[in-house]
Scaffold this active site. Structure first.
Site, PDB file in Angstrom:
ATOM      1  N   ARG A  58      -1.429   4.926  38.029  1.00  0.00           N
ATOM      2  CA  ARG A  58      -0.419   5.013  37.190  1.00  0.00           C
ATOM      3  C   ARG A  58       0.758   5.603  38.216  1.00  0.00           C
ATOM      4  O   ARG A  58       0.923   6.924  38.617  1.00  0.00           O
ATOM      5  CB  ARG A  58      -0.384   5.855  35.833  1.00  0.00           C
ATOM      6  CG  ARG A  58       1.094   5.996  35.142  1.00  0.00           C
ATOM      7  CD  ARG A  58       1.149   7.218  33.974  1.00  0.00           C
ATOM      8  NE  ARG A  58       2.171   7.067  33.251  1.00  0.00           N
ATOM      9  CZ  ARG A  58       2.905   8.271  32.871  1.00  0.00           C
ATOM     10  NH1 ARG A  58       2.467   9.249  33.222  1.00  0.00           N
ATOM     11  NH2 ARG A  58       4.204   8.071  32.309  1.00  0.00           N
ATOM     12  N   GLU A  77      -3.009   2.942  27.350  1.00  0.00           N
ATOM     13  CA  GLU A  77      -2.253   2.544  28.586  1.00  0.00           C
ATOM     14  C   GLU A  77      -3.408   2.494  29.747  1.00  0.00           C
ATOM     15  O   GLU A  77      -3.368   1.755  30.824  1.00  0.00           O
ATOM     16  CB  GLU A  77      -1.484   3.782  28.910  1.00  0.00           C
ATOM     17  CG  GLU A  77      -0.212   3.720  27.982  1.00  0.00           C
ATOM     18  CD  GLU A  77       0.716   4.934  28.283  1.00  0.00           C
ATOM     19  OE1 GLU A  77       1.507   4.601  28.921  1.00  0.00           O
ATOM     20  OE2 GLU A  77       0.404   5.829  27.400  1.00  0.00           O
ATOM     21  N   HIS A 130       7.287   3.846  29.847  1.00  0.00           N
ATOM     22  CA  HIS A 130       6.243   3.652  28.803  1.00  0.00           C
ATOM     23  C   HIS A 130       6.040   2.142  28.905  1.00  0.00           C
ATOM     24  O   HIS A 130       5.570   1.420  27.884  1.00  0.00           O
ATOM     25  CB  HIS A 130       6.833   4.076  27.450  1.00  0.00           C
ATOM     26  CG  HIS A 130       6.980   5.504  27.517  1.00  0.00           C
ATOM     27  ND1 HIS A 130       7.859   5.897  26.600  1.00  0.00           N
ATOM     28  CD2 HIS A 130       6.001   6.485  27.877  1.00  0.00           C
ATOM     29  CE1 HIS A 130       7.707   7.345  26.472  1.00  0.00           C
ATOM     30  NE2 HIS A 130       6.922   7.654  27.444  1.00  0.00           N
ATOM     31  N   GLY A 184       6.869  12.493  24.624  1.00  0.00           N
ATOM     32  CA  GLY A 184       8.059  11.807  25.235  1.00  0.00           C
ATOM     33  C   GLY A 184       7.903  10.475  24.551  1.00  0.00           C
ATOM     34  O   GLY A 184       7.225   9.929  23.885  1.00  0.00           O
ATOM     35  N   ASN A 200      -3.947   9.429  36.800  1.00  0.00           N
ATOM     36  CA  ASN A 200      -2.814   9.578  36.395  1.00  0.00           C
ATOM     37  C   ASN A 200      -2.493  10.941  36.784  1.00  0.00           C
ATOM     38  O   ASN A 200      -3.076  11.985  36.508  1.00  0.00           O
ATOM     39  CB  ASN A 200      -2.568   9.499  34.795  1.00  0.00           C
ATOM     40  CG  ASN A 200      -1.220   9.864  34.665  1.00  0.00           C
ATOM     41  OD1 ASN A 200      -0.223  10.193  35.282  1.00  0.00           O
ATOM     42  ND2 ASN A 200      -0.757   9.776  33.347  1.00  0.00           N
ATOM     43  N   ARG A 260      13.039  16.946  24.911  1.00  0.00           N
ATOM     44  CA  ARG A 260      14.202  16.221  25.626  1.00  0.00           C
ATOM     45  C   ARG A 260      14.921  16.179  24.515  1.00  0.00           C
ATOM     46  O   ARG A 260      14.851  15.435  23.669  1.00  0.00           O
ATOM     47  CB  ARG A 260      13.680  15.120  26.301  1.00  0.00           C
ATOM     48  CG  ARG A 260      12.665  15.383  27.487  1.00  0.00           C
ATOM     49  CD  ARG A 260      12.275  13.988  28.115  1.00  0.00           C
ATOM     50  NE  ARG A 260      10.995  14.170  29.077  1.00  0.00           N
ATOM     51  CZ  ARG A 260      10.078  13.187  29.047  1.00  0.00           C
ATOM     52  NH1 ARG A 260      10.327  11.905  28.466  1.00  0.00           N
ATOM     53  NH2 ARG A 260       9.101  13.328  29.709  1.00  0.00           N
TER      54      ARG A 260
END
Length: 400
Positions: A87, A381, A176, A208, A10, A237
């Site tokens: 990823r 993940e 996601h 996130g 990643n 965010r």
């Protein structure tokens, strides 16, 4: 015969998060992070058999960091790699699943870069470096957006002129995807269903955050949109705001687009509301100490999450359960409790004792009798990426 190994990569703009996963296992053989790449402070940290080690990398870039990482992998594993799984944040409409990386795939990832300018170029840097250093190993791209390509048009289209979608790809994509796919599949298994079956609401909550409605293994709708800014309140965010906020700030404060983007992406969310931190752990402690901003931030976070989940429920024919995952979802009993207070309309009822007793980071059910399932499932993940990479290689081998 030994289980196959997959190197999961990643890549960020100045970092490489990596893990070596063995087929069918729940824990990585080796994992770590190369960070601050391109600076004199660049370093590599890794973990093997619960032992943590680190080494300086000088001014190493991504390729040089990977070159130092490969001997480390070879020294701690028993066999060659079967695949490298990358990823990739944004695949646009090009990809609905894992893809073996070739020139065509690289060009498509590059073409989607305007939709994820902070992510796709970094992902490509890692891909190119790994392909050069591991030319004999199959390289597979796993896209955050691919899982959501099953959304119907009424869920992914914005109410904008058609040309913006047809020519410029302006639509809702979602992110996601690997996390939502993994935890909903695990929810099916935990509740005695066939793999991938069930009607689920999934809440991935970390720095996130996104929510998703999943029916029989397919994403029907999700909270993030064209970019990861849309949707829930996150660490820094804003999530959803009035679309005319940009014009209002430009007119009243004279701000330009880069300043407004900085505000919405880096200075808002939990950090902006609390005036204190984007870390939920710190905010929960401050809330206990009577910090008003922390209390407000947590309440807004949970209310907006509940409102999103309730809205996403219309995408499902029924509701078999709700899943909490990600660092906050897995570890914060408070966030789960405050969110569920707003969701009685869906028949979801929390067992307070089960919720408070659940060990941090552990899987378990926290619902009362008669309620649809309320599950806490740690996401993985990296395992999803490894499994999808090997699955693609097996399918291609069968077809050849």
């Amino acid at each position: 015969m030994s289980s196959r190994l997959v190197l999961v990569i990643n890549c960020g703009s100045s970092s490489i998060k990596f893990a070596v996963r063995e087929e069918g296992t729940s824990q990585p053989l080796l994992s770590g992070l190369a960070e601050r790449l391109g600076t004199p402070q660049a370093s590599l940290q890794w973990r093997f058999d619960d032992v943590r080690q680190d080494q300086p990398l000088g001014d190493a870039d991504h390729a040089q960091a990977l070159a130092q990482l490969l001997p480390l992998i070879e020294g701690h594993t028993r066999q060659p790699l079967a695949a490298v799984g990358h990823r990739v944040v944004h695949g646009g409409e090009h990809f609905t699943g894992a893809r073996l990386i070739d020139d065509e795939v690289i060009a498509a990832i590059d073409a989607s870069a305007p939709l994820a300018p902070l992510h796709n170029p970094a992902n490509l840097t890692g891909i190119r470096a790994a392909m050069k250093l591991l030319a004999e190993v199959p390289q597979v791209a796993i896209f955050d957006t691919a899982f959501h390509q099953s959304m119907p048009a009424h869920a992914y289209r914005y109410a904008l002129p058609d040309e913006l979608y047809a020519v410029h790809g302006v639509r809702r994509y979602g992110f996601h995807g690997t996390s939502h796919q993994y935890v909903t599949n695990q929810a099916s298994l935990l509740t005695g269903r066939q793999p991938g079956h069930g009607a689920w609401l999934s809440a991935h909550l970390g720095n996130g955050c996104s929510s998703c409605a999943v029916l029989d293994g397919k994403s029907m709708d999700t909270s993030m949109g064209l970019t990861p800014l849309e949707g829930l309140v996150m660490g820094t965010r804003s999530g959803d705001v009035d679309p005319n906020l940009h014009a209002h700030l430009a007119r009243t404060l004279g701000w330009d687009l880069p300043r407004i983007e900085q505000l919405l992406n880096r200075e808002s969310g939990l950090l902006g509301l609390s005036g204190l931190s984007n870390d939920m752990r710190q905010l929960e402690q401050a809330r206990e100490d009577g910090h008003h901003g922390a209390q407000l931030a947590i309440e807004v976070f949970c209310y907006r999450l509940a409102r999103s989940l309730a809205g996403l429920a219309v995408a499902l024919p029924r509701l078999d359960g709700l899943i909490f995952t990600g660092g906050i979802g897995e570890n914060s009993a408070l966030v789960r409790a405050l969110t569920l207070r707003h969701l009685a309309i869906l028949g979801l009822h929390l067992d307070p004792d089960a919720n408070s007793r659940l060990p941090r980071g552990q899987a378990g059910s926290v619902h009362r009798s008669g309620s649809p399932a309320i599950l806490v499932i740690p996401t993985d993940e990296e395992r999803q990426i490894a499994d999808e990479s090997l699955g693609l290689i097996d399918r291609l081998r069968t077809q050849s």
